[in-house]
Motif scaffolding. Structure first.
Motif, PDB file in Angstrom:
ATOM      1  N   LEU A 181       4.393   1.689  -3.887  1.00 20.76           N
ATOM      2  CA  LEU A 181       2.958   1.949  -3.266  1.00 20.76           C
ATOM      3  C   LEU A 181       2.252   2.997  -4.294  1.00 20.76           C
ATOM      4  CD1 LEU A 181       1.369   1.712  -0.472  1.00 20.76           C
ATOM      5  CD2 LEU A 181       2.508   3.933   0.048  1.00 20.76           C
ATOM      6  N   TYR A 199     -13.947   6.151  -5.387  1.00 24.20           N
ATOM      7  CA  TYR A 199     -14.901   6.226  -4.198  1.00 24.20           C
ATOM      8  C   TYR A 199     -16.137   5.712  -4.710  1.00 24.20           C
ATOM      9  CZ  TYR A 199     -11.525   9.541  -2.237  1.00 24.20           C
ATOM     10  OH  TYR A 199     -10.567  10.159  -1.551  1.00 24.20           O
ATOM     11  N   ALA A 243     -11.732   8.238   3.319  1.00 21.33           N
ATOM     12  CA  ALA A 243     -10.160   8.119   3.220  1.00 21.33           C
ATOM     13  C   ALA A 243      -9.525   9.319   3.942  1.00 21.33           C
ATOM     14  CB  ALA A 243      -9.619   7.816   1.803  1.00 21.33           C
ATOM     15  N   PHE A 255      -2.795   5.677   1.585  1.00 26.02           N
ATOM     16  CA  PHE A 255      -3.349   4.557   0.495  1.00 26.02           C
ATOM     17  C   PHE A 255      -4.061   3.515   1.263  1.00 26.02           C
ATOM     18  CE2 PHE A 255      -0.058   6.809  -2.109  1.00 26.02           C
ATOM     19  CZ  PHE A 255      -0.819   7.093  -3.100  1.00 26.02           C
ATOM     20  N   SER A 256      -3.453   3.220   2.420  1.00 28.84           N
ATOM     21  CA  SER A 256      -4.368   2.284   3.271  1.00 28.84           C
ATOM     22  C   SER A 256      -5.739   2.451   3.171  1.00 28.84           C
ATOM     23  CB  SER A 256      -3.604   1.531   4.409  1.00 28.84           C
ATOM     24  OG  SER A 256      -3.885   2.583   5.270  1.00 28.84           O
ATOM     25  N   VAL A 257      -6.163   3.802   3.613  1.00 31.93           N
ATOM     26  CA  VAL A 257      -7.293   3.883   3.895  1.00 31.93           C
ATOM     27  C   VAL A 257      -7.991   4.065   2.756  1.00 31.93           C
ATOM     28  CG1 VAL A 257      -7.410   4.743   6.370  1.00 31.93           C
ATOM     29  CG2 VAL A 257      -6.847   6.412   4.699  1.00 31.93           C
ATOM     30  N   VAL A 258      -7.466   4.751   1.841  1.00 34.74           N
ATOM     31  CA  VAL A 258      -8.035   4.846   0.224  1.00 34.74           C
ATOM     32  C   VAL A 258      -8.487   3.755  -0.039  1.00 34.74           C
ATOM     33  CG1 VAL A 258      -7.836   5.510  -2.164  1.00 34.74           C
ATOM     34  CG2 VAL A 258      -7.020   6.956  -0.271  1.00 34.74           C
ATOM     35  N   TRP A 259      -7.404   2.759  -0.081  1.00 34.23           N
ATOM     36  CA  TRP A 259      -7.968   1.423  -0.779  1.00 34.23           C
ATOM     37  C   TRP A 259      -9.249   0.467   0.063  1.00 34.23           C
ATOM     38  CZ3 TRP A 259      -2.392  -1.077  -1.664  1.00 34.23           C
ATOM     39  CH2 TRP A 259      -1.617  -0.393  -2.559  1.00 34.23           C
ATOM     40  N   TRP A 260      -9.124   0.735   1.542  1.00 32.57           N
ATOM     41  CA  TRP A 260      -9.762   0.268   2.388  1.00 32.57           C
ATOM     42  C   TRP A 260     -11.410   0.322   1.928  1.00 32.57           C
ATOM     43  CZ3 TRP A 260     -11.464   3.367   7.122  1.00 32.57           C
ATOM     44  CH2 TRP A 260     -12.149   2.523   7.925  1.00 32.57           C
ATOM     45  N   PRO A 286      -2.212   1.119   9.306  1.00 31.66           N
ATOM     46  CA  PRO A 286      -2.259   0.896   7.830  1.00 31.66           C
ATOM     47  C   PRO A 286      -1.706  -0.859   7.974  1.00 31.66           C
ATOM     48  CG  PRO A 286      -0.297   1.867   8.081  1.00 31.66           C
ATOM     49  CD  PRO A 286      -1.295   2.347   9.460  1.00 31.66           C
ATOM     50  N   ILE A 328      -5.127  -2.279   8.774  1.00 29.77           N
ATOM     51  CA  ILE A 328      -6.243  -2.287   7.726  1.00 29.77           C
ATOM     52  C   ILE A 328      -5.752  -3.268   6.700  1.00 29.77           C
ATOM     53  CG2 ILE A 328      -6.977  -1.006   5.891  1.00 29.77           C
ATOM     54  CD1 ILE A 328      -7.022   1.677   7.501  1.00 29.77           C
ATOM     55  N   ARG A 352      -7.836  -6.818   5.694  1.00 31.09           N
ATOM     56  CA  ARG A 352      -8.441  -6.745   4.318  1.00 31.09           C
ATOM     57  C   ARG A 352      -8.011  -8.122   3.825  1.00 31.09           C
ATOM     58  NH1 ARG A 352     -12.746  -4.395   2.614  1.00 31.09           N
ATOM     59  NH2 ARG A 352     -13.090  -5.308   4.902  1.00 31.09           N
ATOM     60  N   TRP A 357      -3.364  -5.573  -1.062  1.00 26.94           N
ATOM     61  CA  TRP A 357      -3.088  -5.489   0.398  1.00 26.94           C
ATOM     62  C   TRP A 357      -1.592  -5.881   0.571  1.00 26.94           C
ATOM     63  CZ3 TRP A 357      -5.968  -1.962   2.216  1.00 26.94           C
ATOM     64  CH2 TRP A 357      -7.038  -1.965   1.790  1.00 26.94           C
ATOM     65  N   ILE A 399       0.937  -3.075   0.598  1.00 28.34           N
ATOM     66  CA  ILE A 399       0.884  -2.040   1.907  1.00 28.34           C
ATOM     67  C   ILE A 399       1.706  -2.621   2.880  1.00 28.34           C
ATOM     68  CG2 ILE A 399      -0.439  -1.305   3.777  1.00 28.34           C
ATOM     69  CD1 ILE A 399      -2.078   0.227   1.900  1.00 28.34           C
TER      70      ILE A 399
END
Lengths: 159, 239, 219, 211
Positions: free
Chosen positions: A39, A50, B114, B162-167, C173, C176, C180, C194, C197
């Motif tokens: 991960l 960003y 994120a 990480f999920s929200v960062v990538w999201w 997560p 999400i 995605r 994805w 994750i």
């Protein structure tokens, strides 16, 4: 049923030995560590994006098309025009500039010569006009005094 | 020595917070872009440091120590609950100060960013931990379950993060810190920032210690009540 | 461990087959939630907004809560707890078995609600088919997580109502990542990172369950 | 001979209440002990403690040679035969399915299941989900499991409740056999029971043993 038979029938039996997963815990922890590392490696490769800077977007302008993106640039001086629906201004990078038509009220800190991130999309596939739905004043870890001569930087210079 | 340090912890904490406030509000200059808003930098990052790393980390480590048979002790459980409770308070303060900062800079009280999102989820996890403790009567069951939940939360934090960062940001490209925009903070501002971290870390230690002592006092009272209840049960018996 | 897992999974599925709780209570709930999602979006947006994948996963997360609650409830009776405890089943095996049974159940429900998403929310059938491996993996991770959180809230007192509060942050997560990759499939793109994750969450929850389920059972 | 059960000042606590407030008790192997006492005297708690289902909060104790303070309670649980109020493991499974699941778990041959059901007279209801069985039938089912299990220590919580004349006779006959073949039985009841298998009666009140 005779008594002797019944007795043989009910004499106590011990349960089978209980499996003890001593190595199992360790093995499992290793697997978890590997997973988290996977991960992190992915995260380090593709996180923290960003936004894209003006220069980066212009470098592959065709690929961006009219997709929704977050565009970062410096608000050019004397380009800010209030319109009926919001604000028009120009953001610049070191190599190019993009005209932004933003809708909605800009944030309190919005001003010329500051870095901003605008969220939205280009109006045409090739053009350099950007329709923004929101303006974020960029939140960097840069803190520079308003009256620079009053403060000395750690290296002794004043800014 | 340690007793003296413990006695001094409170006054030193208050003093360092006062110094931070004085430096942050009067001595440091306003920022070029953000003006007086930048003064939040002397509060918000230090709060976040305590909330996300220091206290959540303490609670996690204490929970692991509790579940590991060789290091199991009531102390670990008490430290875990104390740290987690302080963590929740600091997470809420972090979110509040961040929100106050976000309104003028981003134009919104809340952005689906994120950091914000993962911090908010962390807050719910801390809340869940405390709720789980209240739902279990038996001290050992309570300690075990809450320890399991704390560990589960801790290993979830990077995944959520990480999920929200990538999201929000699945585009390739720039990073926040480019070679030309490295960290720049000026003289007294940097010192004030540093002092704020020290001050809030001390405040954290002070609060956890107070909460821990409360937990010890509570356990003492429960033991006394139990002894009384045993005596009362014995008296019930008619001979 | 594997043998125990197989027996426990078969037992849970048999109980589900007998009681039909999922069929008569959870599936209608999911279908209704999907319809409500359509109503909330309004007739024009429901069919064209591309919100199908997100709503599908939202509903599946809610369904997982119910199914996990049911799965934990099976073990919750006072008599059941005492008598099963004397069987000395390997907790890691029990965890894997219950997670497997829950996973099978979620797959079945996911299939029904996936059809609902295609029909009511106009998500392309092709997208749903392309996304199906990622959906299956996400639901498996949800099953593992749900089993663990369900065991966390088993017990006397008010613990059972805590399940949503404890589980939803852990589910987020997965929601999400699942949304995605489903959306990416709908847009014809790659589901790339994805998967990481989803798979990491699956591995972490399975590992945590294998190690920690016994601690919960004993409490 | 080492006693099967040896407790000294054993205390069991739940939610701050002392369910057992200091029990001292010794039980020799191959005996049948009856715990007698009013509701709330601590009979069930004591049985649960002996079965490794409750934690020893204070005092000392050992059961089947396992120290209650130190040993993993899971090792103890596997060695006792438990008869609780519910009688079955899972209410949605049939009597036969319950017994098969349990037999598999402890490595007991599945062939014993049908013979045990026959012995307790449940063969006609073997395929019925246990939630549809009457209280007495559930007791019989629990007995069938104990016959399959053949544990070293039998812990029976109110075994006589809800059983008819026939059932009581069956239970007594079974307990006599168990004790005779070296097993140890501890059972509870609110009133003293006359049974050939019971060799000692222990009276409980207020979470303690009273003379």
């Amino acid at each position: 049923m005779s008594v002797t038979e019944a007795r043989a029938d009910l004499s106590p039996v011990a349960p089978p030995p209980r499996p003890r997963g001593r190595w199992r815990s360790i093995g499992v922890l290793v697997v978890v560590a590997l997973a988290i590392l996977a991960l992190l490696s992915q995260g380090l490769l593709s996180s923290l994006n960003y936004f894209e800077t003006v220069d980066q977007v212009l470098a592959h302008r065709a690929a961006v098309g009219t997709k929704e993106i977050r565009l970062e640039g410096l608000v050019a001086a004397r380009t800010i025009v209030r319109t009926a629906v919001g604000t028009d201004f120009v953001v610049t990078g070191s190599k190019g500039r993009v005209v932004v038509h933003a809708t909605g009220e800009p944030p309190q800190l919005f001003a010329a010569n500051i870095p901003v991130v605008v969220v939205g999309h280009f109006t045409t596939r090739r053009g350099l006009t950007f329709a923004a739905t929101s303006i974020l004043v960029k939140h960097t870890a840069t803190y520079i005094a308003q009256h620079p001569t009053r403060v000395r930087a750690p290296n002794g210079s004043t800014r | 020595m340690t007793r003296l340090a413990q006695r001094l912890l409170g006054p030193v904490t208050l003093l360092s917070l006062a110094v931070t406030a004085w430096l942050g509000l009067w001595v440091t200059p306003p920022d070029r872009v953000q003006g007086d808003l930048a003064r939040l930098v002397y509060v918000h990052p230090a709060l976040a440091w305590v909330a996300l790393y220091l206290s959540f980390g303490t609670a996690t480590i204490a929970s692991v120590l509790y579940l590991w048979p060789r290091t199991r002790s009531v102390t670990a459980d008490r430290v875990a609950v104390s740290a987690m409770e302080v963590s929740l308070v600091f997470i809420l303060l972090t979110l509040a100060t961040g929100s106050i900062w976000g309104r003028p800079t981003w134009g919104v009280w809340w952005a689906w960013d994120a950091r914000l999102t993962s911090t908010a989820i962390l807050g719910v996890l801390a809340l869940g931990y405390l709720a789980l403790r209240r739902a279990n009567d038996d001290p050992e069951a309570r300690a075990r379950r809450s320890a399991v939940f704390a560990i589960l939360s801790a290993i979830n934090v990077p995944i959520i993060h990480f999920s929200v960062v990538w999201w929000k940001t699945l585009h390739q490209g720039a990073t926040v810190f480019t070679s030309t925009r490295s960290l720049k903070i000026h003289g007294i501002m940097a010192w004030t920032l540093l002092i704020s971290f020290v001050a809030f870390t001390l405040a954290y230690g002070w609060l956890v210690r107070a909460r821990y002592r409360l937990e010890v006092a509570r356990a003492g009272r429960e033991a006394a009540l139990l002894a009384e209840a045993i005596a009362r049960r014995a008296a019930e018996v008619v001979r | 461990m594997i043998r125990v897992a197989g027996r426990v999974a078969r037992k849970d599925l048999l109980i589900e087959w007998r009681s039909r709780v999922l069929l008569w209570q959870v599936v209608p709930f999911g279908a209704m939630a999907l319809l409500l999602a359509g109503l909330a979006l309004g007739p024009t947006r429901a069919g064209s907004s591309g919100a199908g994948p997100g709503l599908y996963y939202l509903v599946m997360v809610l369904v997982t809560l119910l199914a996990a609650q049911r799965s934990a409830q099976v073990e919750r009776g006072a008599g059941t707890r005492a008598s099963v405890a004397t069987l000395g089943l390997d907790p890691a095996g029990v965890f894997l078995g219950k997670a497997l049974a829950l996973c099978v159940e979620l797959w079945a429900i996911g299939l029904v609600l996936g059809a609902g998403t295609v029909l009511f929310l106009h998500t392309a059938l092709r997208a749903a088919l392309v996304a199906s491996p990622s959906i299956a993996a996400t639901l498996a991770a949800l099953a593992a997580a749900g089993t663990l959180y369900g065991a966390l809230t088993t017990g006397d007192g008010s613990a059972a109502t805590l399940l949503p509060v404890l589980a939803l942050p852990g589910f987020s997560p997965l929601l999400i990542a699942g949304e995605r990759s489903f959306s990416a499939a709908a847009a014809g793109g790659a589901t790339g990172s994805w998967w990481v994750i989803t798979l990491v969450a699956l591995v972490v929850y399975l590992a945590a369950g294998v190690v920690l389920y016994g601690v919960l059972e004993d409490a | 001979m080492t006693p099967v059960v040896a407790l000294r000042d054993a205390v069991v606590v739940a939610g701050g209440f002392p369910l057992l407030a200091g029990v001292t008790l010794e039980i020799a192997p191959g005996t049948g002990t009856l715990l007698v006492g009013a509701n709330g005297a601590g009979k069930t708690s004591l049985l649960r403690l002996l079965g490794g289902l409750e934690r020893l909060a204070a005092g000392e104790g050992s059961v089947l040679g396992l120290d209650l303070r130190r040993a993993d309670r899971r090792d103890l649980r596997r060695r006792v035969g438990w008869l609780g109020h519910d009688g079955s493991f899972y209410d949605d499974l049939s009597a036969r399915e319950n017994l098969r699941f349990a037999a598999d778990a402890l490595g007991r041959p599945r062939e014993l299941v049908d013979a045990a059901l026959e012995r307790v007279g449940l063969t006609p209801r073997a395929a019925t989900p246990t939630r549809r069985l009457s209280a007495g039938q559930r007791r019989r089912l629990a007995l069938a499991w104990l016959v399959v299990r053949r544990a070293e220590l039998w812990l029976l919580d109110e075994p006589y409740a809800a059983l008819d004349e026939d059932g009581r006779a069956l239970l007594d006959e079974l307990l006599v056999d168990v004790v005779a073949s070296g097993g140890t039985v501890v059972a509870s009841a609110h009133d003293p029971v006359r049974s050939p298998a019971i060799t000692a009666t222990v009276r409980l009140a207020g979470g303690r043993v009273v003379p």
